[in-house]
Design a protein around this motif. Structure first.
Motif, PDB file in Angstrom:
ATOM      1  N   HIS A   1       0.836  -1.210   0.000  1.00 26.38           N
ATOM      2  CA  HIS A   1       0.000   0.000   0.000  1.00 26.38           C
ATOM      3  C   HIS A   1       0.869   1.257   0.000  1.00 26.38           C
TER       4      HIS A   1
ATOM      5  N   HIS B   1       0.769  -1.238 -12.303  1.00 30.70           N
ATOM      6  CA  HIS B   1      -0.663  -0.962 -12.364  1.00 30.70           C
ATOM      7  C   HIS B   1      -1.357  -1.980 -11.458  1.00 30.70           C
ATOM      8  N   PRO B   2      -2.519  -1.629 -10.879  1.00 26.46           N
ATOM      9  CA  PRO B   2      -3.220  -2.609 -10.034  1.00 26.46           C
ATOM     10  C   PRO B   2      -3.416  -3.967 -10.687  1.00 26.46           C
ATOM     11  N   ASP B   3      -3.685  -3.973 -11.996  1.00 24.40           N
ATOM     12  CA  ASP B   3      -3.853  -5.257 -12.693  1.00 24.40           C
ATOM     13  C   ASP B   3      -2.567  -6.071 -12.665  1.00 24.40           C
TER      14      ASP B   3
ATOM     15  N   LYS C   1      -2.120  -7.547  -8.959  1.00 20.51           N
ATOM     16  CA  LYS C   1      -2.993  -8.649  -8.542  1.00 20.51           C
ATOM     17  C   LYS C   1      -2.788  -9.908  -9.378  1.00 20.51           C
TER      18      LYS C   1
ATOM     19  N   VAL D   1      -8.247  -3.709  -1.697  1.00 15.15           N
ATOM     20  CA  VAL D   1      -9.074  -2.722  -2.405  1.00 15.15           C
ATOM     21  C   VAL D   1      -8.211  -1.860  -3.310  1.00 15.15           C
ATOM     22  N   LEU D   2      -7.046  -1.437  -2.811  1.00  7.46           N
ATOM     23  CA  LEU D   2      -6.158  -0.613  -3.619  1.00  7.46           C
ATOM     24  C   LEU D   2      -5.714  -1.343  -4.883  1.00  7.46           C
ATOM     25  N   CYS D   3      -5.473  -2.626  -4.757  1.00  7.11           N
ATOM     26  CA  CYS D   3      -5.022  -3.419  -5.905  1.00  7.11           C
ATOM     27  C   CYS D   3      -6.181  -3.905  -6.762  1.00  7.11           C
ATOM     28  N   GLU D   4      -7.402  -3.465  -6.417  1.00  6.21           N
ATOM     29  CA  GLU D   4      -8.601  -3.769  -7.204  1.00  6.21           C
ATOM     30  C   GLU D   4      -8.819  -5.269  -7.357  1.00  6.21           C
TER      31      GLU D   4
ATOM     32  N   ALA E   1     -10.769  -8.596  -7.213  1.00  6.33           N
ATOM     33  CA  ALA E   1     -12.185  -8.813  -7.523  1.00  6.33           C
ATOM     34  C   ALA E   1     -12.996  -9.060  -6.254  1.00  6.33           C
TER      35      ALA E   1
ATOM     36  N   ARG F   1     -16.160   0.651  -2.018  1.00  6.21           N
ATOM     37  CA  ARG F   1     -15.452   0.286  -3.250  1.00  6.21           C
ATOM     38  C   ARG F   1     -15.504  -1.216  -3.526  1.00  6.21           C
ATOM     39  N   VAL F   2     -16.174  -1.942  -2.627  1.00  5.64           N
ATOM     40  CA  VAL F   2     -16.311  -3.391  -2.809  1.00  5.64           C
ATOM     41  C   VAL F   2     -17.793  -3.707  -2.995  1.00  5.64           C
TER      42      VAL F   2
END
Length: 648
Positions: A113, A124-126, A129, A162-165, A167, A201-202
């Motif tokens: 974080h 990038h978050p993608d 993760k 959440v920061l890393c998006e 799923a 955000r979830v």
């Protein structure tokens, strides 16, 4: 046998019993036990000394000091401290995957974080993760998470997920949310605001369930968990309670706790309280205005120690909440201190304009600030204009202050972005110019264009639209005789007067006390006319007529229709008499820090007098502060004074 007995006894006494053993209570065998000799370490006499046998000295050594246990440093933690990037972090995760414990996982998630927030990575978050290191990390967390003792560790992991998006339907997200849900009563209430932000955000049923449960838990645990000595936590609780529209009693409990705290507050805490209270309408009705007043007083003392960006933000926020019904948002000490800092530090145009706009909403005037503001005109450019020109001109108009380079400023603002808007949108700007005695004829002619006015006033205009058009129309007619462009049609102006008359009728109670005192002092109802207009459209609260010698004259109106607009010039019986107009100004018609009329009201008074009328202005705030026996003499003194000045 007899001869052997003394030998045996002597042998026994010579050797003696074993010093490190005592006889058991229950049998004849010996069991080794420690004696006091070993503890004290003193010399003891051998039992044979009783029989004068040789003394055997024995010294029992003291016990050795116990060894202090020194835990070995955690090698994994030490390696984590040397990590400088997410790539290094994930490599370490793959290397130490099987030995990672909860303390390691929490630190790793926190580091991810921090790396992302500090922009120390190009990930990038993608990319994060889907990284094999992150996947292994989540797998390990899923195995260990159920045994996590501290709920704060779960929140840390959720924050990074959440920061890393990650799923919402992923197994790791569900696991963490389920654990938080099962231990919701263990969460600290000061973290609820941040947790709610994460849950928003979830998008999944578990997050929705937690969002519903948190306010209930907050209400039940507020009084037991709230720490009255921790200002930061109380600010977070106040924010959450207001955001979730908690019962007023809960919000007031937090506010009273903050108010009772006399310690020094951080600047961020002052800003937090102001932002939170700004979401509540009518603070005084809920008993929250004392907290705001205390916060603003603290803020005024910290103006020089606050970052410029934060100070501008506070000025904007407080001014946005200011109104005639919520004047407690205005703090003169704060405005004075802010204006002084702007001038001393010579703030640039953009920052100064933000402060100027905020002060304009307060109706606060500071001439040193205005001088500094106008001096920046030579250094501004089109790119620096971040607000409509009417807001840039408003501080000068409110103060009726025309600086030496004001006309240059108006010309610059006129050419900035006028072409991108309809001319009628510049009505407020043109009115501000009129207050300053400046009449840009090209702009006025565009505003007064019949097609422009028809299109605008056919779309359900506000009362202020009617009022601004009427004031600008009569100001141009009275103060700018050289203007040769179009004017609003008589039909439109008559409609303006009708709208203003109806609005004034709804506010007749404001004039009633002055009207009654005037009737009593002058001689009765026939001698006072109320609620009239001048031929130019000025609204006049009361009118009296005096013949030579100071004798009042009964005024007969042309019509008895109370809904019809009446004009001063249509009064009968006033030939050869002096007509005195009484104009009442409420306390909000004056600047907040003085007895100076605000610009547009000063323009009304100025144009009335330039049109040849004799006007007595009454400050309603001062009038209402008078004792009842003082009101009539005060009012008659003002009328007589005007009469004497005219006769002289």
């Amino acid at each position: 046998m007899r001869r052997n007995l003394p030998n045996l006894l002597n042998l026994y006494l010579r050797v003696g019993p074993k010093l490190n053993a005592t006889r058991s209570k229950y049998n004849d065998s010996y069991y080794p036990t420690e004696t006091n000799n070993k503890i004290t370490g003193v010399k003891t006499r051998h039992p044979s000394s009783v029989f004068h046998l040789p003394i055997v000295d024995s010294v029992v050594p003291s016990p050795a000091a116990p060894e202090v246990f020194k835990p070995q440093p955690d090698a994994t933690i030490e390696e984590l401290r040397s990590v400088q990037s997410i790539e290094q972090l994930f490599n370490l995760v793959k290397k130490k995957e099987k030995v990672l414990e909860q303390s390691h996982l929490t630190k790793i998630f926190r580091m991810i974080h921090e790396f992302q927030n500090q922009q120390r990575t190009v990930y990038h978050p993608d990319a994060i993760k889907n990284h094999v290191g992150f996947i292994k990390l989540c797998q390990q967390l899923q195995r260990i998470a159920p045994s996590t003792a501290d709920t704060d560790d779960l929140i840390t992991c959720l924050k990074t997920l959440v920061l890393c998006e990650v799923a919402p339907e992923s197994s790791i997200m569900k696991t963490v949310l389920q654990l938080i849900k099962s231990r919701v009563n263990e969460l600290r209430i000061q973290n609820f605001s941040f947790i709610s932000h994460l849950l928003n955000r979830v998008k999944n049923p578990l997050a929705d369930a937690l969002t519903i449960a948190l306010p209930v838990v907050f209400e039940t645990q507020l009084e037991t968990q709230l720490d009255p000595d921790n200002v930061k936590n109380m600010c977070e609780c106040l924010r959450y309670a207001i955001d979730k529209r908690m019962p007023v009693s809960k919000v007031k409990f937090i506010a009273d706790s903050l108010l009772a705290n006399t310690s020094k507050w951080e600047n961020s805490q002052l800003l937090s309280v102001i932002l939170s209270l700004g979401k509540v309408r009518y603070l005084s009705e809920h008993g929250l205005s004392p907290l705001l007043e205390d916060t603003l007083s603290r803020l005024a003392k910290e103006v020089n120690r606050i970052e410029r960006r934060d100070l501008i933000k506070m000025a904007i926020k407080t001014s946005e909440n200011y109104s005639s019904k919520s004047q407690y948002w205005y703090n003169e000490e704060f405005c004075n201190a802010t204006a002084q800092r702007v001038v001393q530090e010579q703030w640039p145009f953009t920052s100064t304009s933000e402060i100027g706009r905020s002060f304009s909403k307060f109706s606060y005037v500071n001439f040193e600030l205005l001088d500094h503001y106008s001096s920046l005109i030579d250094n501004i450019s089109f790119e620096k204009l971040k607000m409509h020109p009417r807001y840039l001109l408003a501080p000068f108009a409110d103060a009726s202050y025309k600086s030496p380079n004001m006309e240059k400023m108006v010309d610059f603002l006129l050419t900035s972005n006028q072409s991108t808007e309809l001319p009628v949108k510049w009505l407020r700007f043109a009115l501000s110019c009129a207050v300053l005695g400046i009449y840009p004829q090209s702009l006025i002619s565009q505003i007064f264009e019949e097609s422009t006015l028809t299109a605008h006033f056919a779309k359900n205009p506000s009362y202020h639209d009617w009022l601004q058009l009427d004031i600008l129309n009569r100001s141009v007619r009275i103060e700018c005789p050289e203007y040769d462009g179009p004017f609003p049609s008589p039909t439109l102006i008559k409609e303006c007067h009708q709208n203003m008359y109806e609005d004034r009728k709804r506010k007749e109670n404001v004039r009633s006390s002055v009207e009654k005192a005037l009737q009593t002092g002058i001689g009765g109802l026939p001698y006072v006319a109320s609620g009239l207009f001048s031929k130019y459209g000025h609204f006049v609260d009361h009118v009296v007529a005096m013949r030579p010698g100071g004798y009042p004259v009964a005024i007969n109106n042309l019509t008895t229709d109370s809904d019809a607009v009446r004009y001063v010039e249509d009064l009968n019986g006033t030939t050869g008499c002096q007509i005195v107009l009484i104009k009442i100004f409420s306390s909000t018609d004056y600047v907040s820090n003085g007895d100076r009329l605000r610009g547009v009201f000063e323009l009304e008074l100025r144009t009335l007098e330039r049109a040849g009328y004799d006007v007595v202005s009454i400050n309603l705030g001062k009038w209402e502060s008078l004792q009842d026996f003082e009101k009539i003499p005060f009012l008659m003194q003002q009328v007589r004074l005007k009469e004497k000045l005219l006769s002289s």
